[in-house]
Design a protein around this motif. Structure first.
Motif, short mmCIF file in Angstrom:
data_model
loop_
_atom_site.label_atom_id
_atom_site.label_comp_id
_atom_site.label_asym_id
_atom_site.label_seq_id
_atom_site.Cartn_x
_atom_site.Cartn_y
_atom_site.Cartn_z
N ARG A 11 -1.19 15.14 1.82
CA ARG A 11 -2.58 14.68 1.81
C ARG A 11 -2.64 13.16 1.97
NH1 ARG A 11 -5.00 15.15 -3.44
NH2 ARG A 11 -4.11 17.22 -3.37
N GLU A 12 -1.75 12.46 1.27
CA GLU A 12 -1.78 10.99 1.30
C GLU A 12 -1.35 10.44 2.65
OE1 GLU A 12 -2.39 7.19 -0.56
OE2 GLU A 12 -3.10 9.21 -0.99
N GLU A 48 0.83 -1.21 0.00
CA GLU A 48 0.00 0.00 0.00
C GLU A 48 0.87 1.26 0.00
OE1 GLU A 48 -3.49 2.01 2.81
OE2 GLU A 48 -2.85 -0.06 3.19
N SER A 65 0.93 4.07 -2.96
CA SER A 65 0.68 5.48 -2.65
C SER A 65 1.79 6.37 -3.20
CB SER A 65 0.58 5.69 -1.13
OG SER A 65 -0.59 5.11 -0.63
N LYS A 112 -3.37 13.02 5.88
CA LYS A 112 -4.84 13.09 5.93
C LYS A 112 -5.52 11.78 5.54
CE LYS A 112 -5.25 18.05 5.57
NZ LYS A 112 -4.16 18.27 6.43
N ASN A 113 -5.15 11.20 4.39
CA ASN A 113 -5.83 10.00 3.92
C ASN A 113 -5.44 8.74 4.69
OD1 ASN A 113 -6.92 11.70 2.00
ND2 ASN A 113 -5.74 10.89 0.30
N LYS A 114 -4.15 8.45 4.76
CA LYS A 114 -3.68 7.20 5.37
C LYS A 114 -3.41 7.33 6.86
CE LYS A 114 -3.55 5.15 1.36
NZ LYS A 114 -4.43 4.07 0.98
N LYS A 115 -3.18 8.57 7.33
CA LYS A 115 -2.89 8.84 8.75
C LYS A 115 -1.67 8.04 9.25
CE LYS A 115 -7.66 10.09 9.90
NZ LYS A 115 -7.75 11.02 8.87
N TRP A 116 -0.67 7.91 8.37
CA TRP A 116 0.56 7.24 8.75
C TRP A 116 1.45 8.16 9.58
CZ3 TRP A 116 1.40 5.61 3.01
CH2 TRP A 116 0.65 4.47 2.73
#
Length: 184
Positions: free
Chosen positions: A31-32, A6, A10, A35-39
């Protein structure tokens, strides 16, 4: 293993669909991964950007290194770096094989002239966001403005500016600790 794949996907998407290099990739990476993945947390991402700018090498690759390592160690680092760099490598090979002989074509020249303003805008967005995240405001705007003037107009080497500010930062922290220690 699923997370590593993943992470590769990404960063591959980011690398494949960003024109303009590192600074243009910043908003997409942010953003990736934030915000999106919260890594990565927002404040950690800002720290990564600062360190990535100070480290040698391309900004986006450095951020992919830090992100991959923080999330999944060495395997994560390898997957994010490959994801971030493989699209560029493939595109450069493709463009180089096609571009030779058509680089002076007026249509090709026009396409590149049209892309330039978009790249400038893509670079401006993360600068503004980083300024907000770093809490740059009217009160503490003087230092970033002075650095910009030194580098852009007075042609001071950015390495000297960074090293000088690192030394000043260490001196200020040591002085504050010394003052705090004497009040107890």
């Amino acid at each position: 293993m699923k997370l590593i794949f993943e992470m590769f996907i990404s960063f591959f998407k980011i690398g494949a669909f960003t024109i303009g290099g590192g600074y243009a990739m910043l908003p997409l990476i942010q953003r990736e991964v934030v915000k999106n993945k919260k890594w990565i947390k927002e404040e950690d991402f800002l720290d990564m950007v600062v360190v990535a700018q100070s480290a040698p090498g391309p900004l986006a690759v450095n951020i992919s290194v830090f992100t991959g390592y923080k999330v999944k160690g060495i395997p994560g680092l390898i997957s994010t770096v490959l994801g971030a760099t493989l699209p560029s490598f493939m595109i450069i090979i493709l463009v180089a094989s096609v571009f030779i002989g058509i680089e002076s074509n007026p249509i090709v020249e026009s396409i590149f002239k049209g892309i330039r303003p978009a790249v400038v805008a893509l670079i401006a967005v993360p600068v503004i966001k980083l300024g907000k995240s770093a809490k740059v405001n009217r009160k503490n705007f003087i230092l970033p403005a002075a650095v910009a003037v030194l580098v852009a107009f007075l042609k001071v080497n950015p390495i000297y500016v960074i090293l000088s500010l690192m030394v000043i930062g260490v001196v200020v922290v040591v002085a504050r600790r010394g003052n705090n220690g004497s009040t107890h």
